[in-house]
Design a protein around this motif. Structure first.
Motif, PDB file in Angstrom:
ATOM      1  N   LEU A 157       0.758  -0.874  -0.187  1.00 43.38           N
ATOM      2  CA  LEU A 157      -0.119  -0.634  -0.435  1.00 43.38           C
ATOM      3  C   LEU A 157       0.938   0.927  -0.358  1.00 43.38           C
ATOM      4  CD1 LEU A 157      -3.092  -1.192   2.248  1.00 43.38           C
ATOM      5  CD2 LEU A 157      -3.098  -0.625  -0.350  1.00 43.38           C
ATOM      6  N   GLU A 158       2.101   1.029   0.695  1.00 40.35           N
ATOM      7  CA  GLU A 158       2.846   2.496   0.881  1.00 40.35           C
ATOM      8  C   GLU A 158       3.598   2.599  -0.458  1.00 40.35           C
ATOM      9  OE1 GLU A 158       4.605   2.287   5.414  1.00 40.35           O
ATOM     10  OE2 GLU A 158       6.468   1.762   3.343  1.00 40.35           O
ATOM     11  N   ASP A 159       3.935   1.296  -1.618  1.00 41.07           N
ATOM     12  CA  ASP A 159       4.396   1.544  -3.298  1.00 41.07           C
ATOM     13  C   ASP A 159       3.187   1.790  -3.362  1.00 41.07           C
ATOM     14  OD1 ASP A 159       7.012   0.806  -1.804  1.00 41.07           O
ATOM     15  OD2 ASP A 159       6.325  -1.464  -2.531  1.00 41.07           O
ATOM     16  N   LEU A 160       2.336   1.346  -3.298  1.00 43.15           N
ATOM     17  CA  LEU A 160       1.254   2.025  -4.264  1.00 43.15           C
ATOM     18  C   LEU A 160       0.973   3.824  -4.646  1.00 43.15           C
ATOM     19  CD1 LEU A 160      -1.003   1.187  -6.620  1.00 43.15           C
ATOM     20  CD2 LEU A 160      -2.501   0.336  -4.867  1.00 43.15           C
ATOM     21  N   ALA A 161       0.952   3.880  -2.558  1.00 46.96           N
ATOM     22  CA  ALA A 161       0.340   5.573  -2.645  1.00 46.96           C
ATOM     23  C   ALA A 161       1.582   5.808  -3.443  1.00 46.96           C
ATOM     24  CB  ALA A 161       0.937   5.006  -0.850  1.00 46.96           C
ATOM     25  N   MET A 162       2.759   5.828  -3.705  1.00 53.86           N
ATOM     26  CA  MET A 162       3.692   6.747  -3.919  1.00 53.86           C
ATOM     27  C   MET A 162       3.807   6.746  -5.696  1.00 53.86           C
ATOM     28  SD  MET A 162       7.210   5.320  -2.676  1.00 53.86           S
ATOM     29  CE  MET A 162       8.551   7.119  -3.299  1.00 53.86           C
ATOM     30  N   ALA A 163       2.874   6.961  -5.655  1.00 57.12           N
ATOM     31  CA  ALA A 163       2.091   6.503  -7.472  1.00 57.12           C
ATOM     32  C   ALA A 163       1.255   7.906  -7.768  1.00 57.12           C
ATOM     33  CB  ALA A 163       1.424   4.747  -8.200  1.00 57.12           C
ATOM     34  N   VAL A 164       1.044   8.312  -6.608  1.00 57.78           N
ATOM     35  CA  VAL A 164       0.091   9.351  -5.718  1.00 57.78           C
ATOM     36  C   VAL A 164       0.955  10.537  -5.267  1.00 57.78           C
ATOM     37  CG1 VAL A 164      -2.419  10.773  -5.065  1.00 57.78           C
ATOM     38  CG2 VAL A 164      -2.536   8.191  -5.753  1.00 57.78           C
ATOM     39  N   TYR A 165       1.617  10.045  -4.071  1.00 55.90           N
ATOM     40  CA  TYR A 165       2.293  11.208  -3.828  1.00 55.90           C
ATOM     41  C   TYR A 165       3.262  11.533  -4.554  1.00 55.90           C
ATOM     42  CZ  TYR A 165       6.057  12.924   0.173  1.00 55.90           C
ATOM     43  OH  TYR A 165       6.498  13.845   0.073  1.00 55.90           O
ATOM     44  N   LEU A 166       4.557  11.341  -4.999  1.00 56.57           N
ATOM     45  CA  LEU A 166       5.397  11.585  -6.010  1.00 56.57           C
ATOM     46  C   LEU A 166       4.746  12.712  -6.928  1.00 56.57           C
ATOM     47  CD1 LEU A 166       7.887   8.498  -6.466  1.00 56.57           C
ATOM     48  CD2 LEU A 166       7.677  10.223  -5.086  1.00 56.57           C
ATOM     49  N   ILE A 232       8.965   9.888 -20.659  1.00 55.03           N
ATOM     50  CA  ILE A 232       8.102  10.759 -20.601  1.00 55.03           C
ATOM     51  C   ILE A 232       6.923  11.059 -19.728  1.00 55.03           C
ATOM     52  CG2 ILE A 232       5.484  10.368 -21.881  1.00 55.03           C
ATOM     53  CD1 ILE A 232       6.720   8.891 -23.702  1.00 55.03           C
ATOM     54  N   ALA A 233       6.816  10.195 -18.338  1.00 55.21           N
ATOM     55  CA  ALA A 233       6.382  10.919 -17.114  1.00 55.21           C
ATOM     56  C   ALA A 233       6.700  12.012 -16.316  1.00 55.21           C
ATOM     57  CB  ALA A 233       6.174   9.799 -16.199  1.00 55.21           C
ATOM     58  N   ALA A 241       9.674   8.452 -11.370  1.00 56.84           N
ATOM     59  CA  ALA A 241      10.381   7.171 -10.809  1.00 56.84           C
ATOM     60  C   ALA A 241       8.214   6.136 -10.901  1.00 56.84           C
ATOM     61  CB  ALA A 241       9.478   7.613  -9.734  1.00 56.84           C
ATOM     62  N   VAL A 242       7.163   6.899 -10.688  1.00 54.28           N
ATOM     63  CA  VAL A 242       6.290   6.557 -11.001  1.00 54.28           C
ATOM     64  C   VAL A 242       5.619   5.867 -12.154  1.00 54.28           C
ATOM     65  CG1 VAL A 242       3.435   7.327 -11.413  1.00 54.28           C
ATOM     66  CG2 VAL A 242       5.046   8.539  -9.453  1.00 54.28           C
ATOM     67  N   ALA A 244       8.401   4.220 -14.009  1.00 52.72           N
ATOM     68  CA  ALA A 244       8.860   2.917 -13.885  1.00 52.72           C
ATOM     69  C   ALA A 244       7.983   2.249 -13.047  1.00 52.72           C
ATOM     70  CB  ALA A 244      10.744   3.387 -13.352  1.00 52.72           C
ATOM     71  N   PHE A 245       7.783   2.633 -11.936  1.00 54.65           N
ATOM     72  CA  PHE A 245       6.447   1.886 -11.243  1.00 54.65           C
ATOM     73  C   PHE A 245       5.504   0.900 -12.257  1.00 54.65           C
ATOM     74  CE2 PHE A 245       3.953   1.994  -8.262  1.00 54.65           C
ATOM     75  CZ  PHE A 245       4.412  -0.027  -7.409  1.00 54.65           C
ATOM     76  N   LEU A 246       4.694   1.745 -12.680  1.00 56.24           N
ATOM     77  CA  LEU A 246       3.707   1.724 -13.459  1.00 56.24           C
ATOM     78  C   LEU A 246       4.065   0.639 -14.606  1.00 56.24           C
ATOM     79  CD1 LEU A 246       1.661   5.179 -13.952  1.00 56.24           C
ATOM     80  CD2 LEU A 246       1.299   2.662 -11.979  1.00 56.24           C
ATOM     81  N   VAL A 247       5.566   0.943 -15.499  1.00 58.36           N
ATOM     82  CA  VAL A 247       5.847  -0.139 -16.089  1.00 58.36           C
ATOM     83  C   VAL A 247       5.822  -1.313 -15.726  1.00 58.36           C
ATOM     84  CG1 VAL A 247       8.306  -1.147 -17.560  1.00 58.36           C
ATOM     85  CG2 VAL A 247       6.959   1.148 -17.248  1.00 58.36           C
ATOM     86  N   GLY A 248       7.027  -1.593 -14.871  1.00 54.60           N
ATOM     87  CA  GLY A 248       6.898  -2.834 -13.400  1.00 54.60           C
ATOM     88  C   GLY A 248       5.290  -3.362 -13.454  1.00 54.60           C
TER      89      GLY A 248
END
Length: 420
Positions: A157-166, A232-233, A241-242, A244-248
């Motif tokens: 959940l912390e890692d997923l929250a980073m997609a919004v927080y960053l 692009i992001a 970073a977000v 790259a996370f989404l690609v993973g």
């Protein structure tokens, strides 16, 4: 001496030094992150031997390090796992965010750093180190314990929250107004939601498109795709970073496993360079003035993480000893705290934020493995002594009237890994 020769000598010395520090950390079975940060302090401004020719390359390597860290993190999860955790474990995620982000925000405001720095420091104190915690769980043989899924759910959940927080932090650091920041956040949420939807519905097709039996071609396609999406992001101010996370997340199955195997050495190399780069931009003389706030934050947020893990494990029906283990395991901060602080340092919003984050992470990345190992026995010892005092208290006294806590933990039914 020719500049290229100086560059090779400097960069070679840095890489060799990191390798030796990593081996030293491995010998004593603790995370190499604090040693990498100390190496950066030694070679940076005000350090023992400041770098010159190779600093620009180190900066580029640090950016790649952040991208690879988040890519590899995304590879750990499938979109289905993320959606499932979000639906079932969100109360634990909310408790985690409130208890651990709030102290950082309050400290920044008390220090007079302003609201933007408060948002950044809240992230620094909120996010646990997935890398350090995963290693600790493996070293202690707890991967099979019943409390481990509760720990991993909070990390997910912390890692997923980073997609919004960053994206929020990126927009604030860029000085975007409310309207521009809202647009950036809307774009980030839309992209994240779209990627999750595509990964759930068409994850196999995406992985099949990327897949290759040739490791070289797989490495080039995945690395090239990741850097492209990250760029692009960043251009859209969503955060590289977000991207790259989404690609993973979008990759799964054999492709994710193969990519993880191929990119792990590169991730380790560039992540080490990133920690050095962060240290390079921190003057060692700036750490002593912020050492007291850093230690205060470390003590407070170590306690709040223990409470978070205890509550989450209790909610999952774990016994008392397992709850204490879960809490103690979550204390470590590391790579993502530095990633968040690094954004603020690059933007130059508050000179003291980088030194405070460095000191804070140094304290908790060392303390984390110790709390993971000793929180449960210390809590058990205190509980046993309190129970003994109640047992020997005079009949009818207030102390003796307190009901003893059930001894459900004595059998330790959750320690599956250690009984196998």
């Amino acid at each position: 001496m020719h500049s290229s020769a100086v560059f090779l000598i400097e960069f070679g010395a840095v890489i060799l030094g990191l390798g030796l520090l990593g081996r030293l950390a491995g010998r004593f079975q603790f995370s190499p992150i604090p040693l990498y940060l100390l190496a950066g302090l030694a070679f940076g401004e005000g350090g023992l031997l400041p770098l010159g020719a190779s600093e620009e390359f180190v900066a580029t390597g640090a950016e790649i390090g952040v991208i690879l860290l988040l890519l590899m993190l995304g590879l750990e999860y499938t979109a289905t796992d993320l959606v499932s955790n979000l639906k079932t474990q969100y109360p634990a995620g909310l408790v985690d965010a409130v208890l651990n982000a709030l102290p950082g925000a309050v400290m920044a405001l008390l220090l007079g750093w302003g609201p933007v720095a408060a948002v950044v420091l809240a992230g620094v104190t909120w996010i646990s180190s997935s890398g350090v915690i995963a290693k600790v769980l493996g070293d202690l043989g707890r991967l099979g314990n019943r409390e481990t899924p509760a720990i991993l759910s909070i990390l997910v959940l912390e890692d997923l929250a980073m997609a919004v927080y960053l994206p929020i932090v990126t927009a604030l650091l860029a000085g975007a107004g409310l309207a521009a920041g809202s647009v950036t956040l809307t774009i980030a949420l839309g992209v994240a939601g779209l990627v999750l939807f595509l990964a759930v519905r068409y994850g196999r097709l995406i992985s099949r498109f990327v897949s290759s039996d040739d490791p070289e071609k797989l490495l080039l396609v995945v690395l090239g795709l990741t850097l492209l999406v990250a760029g692009i992001a960043q251009q859209l101010q969503v955060s590289a970073a977000v991207g790259a996370f989404l690609v993973g997340i979008a990759l799964s199955g054999e492709v994710a496993e193969g990519t993880h195997h191929l990119l792990s050495p590169l991730r380790d190399l560039f992540a080490a360079v990133f920690f050095v780069f962060f240290g390079l931009h921190t003057d060692p003389a700036s750490i002593p003035p912020v050492l007291l706030p850093a230690m205060t934050l470390a003590v407070i947020t170590a306690g709040t993480k223990i409470v978070t893990g205890y509550w989450a494990a209790r909610r999952a029906g774990i016994s008392v000893r397992g709850r204490w283990r879960a809490g103690g395991t979550l204390v470590a901060r590391g790579e993502f705290s530095i990633v968040i602080a690094g954004l603020a340092v690059t933007a130059g919003i508050e000179p003291s934020l980088g030194p405070l984050a460095t000191a804070y992470v140094l304290i908790l990345v060392v303390l984390g493995p110790l709390t993971a190992r000793y929180t449960e026995p210390v809590a058990g010892l205190i509980t046993a002594r309190l129970a003994a005092r109640r047992k020997h208290a005079p009949a009818g006294s207030a102390e003796g009237a307190v009901a003893e806590e059930p001894h459900e933990a004595l059998d330790d039914p959750d320690a599956v890994g250690r009984r196998s």
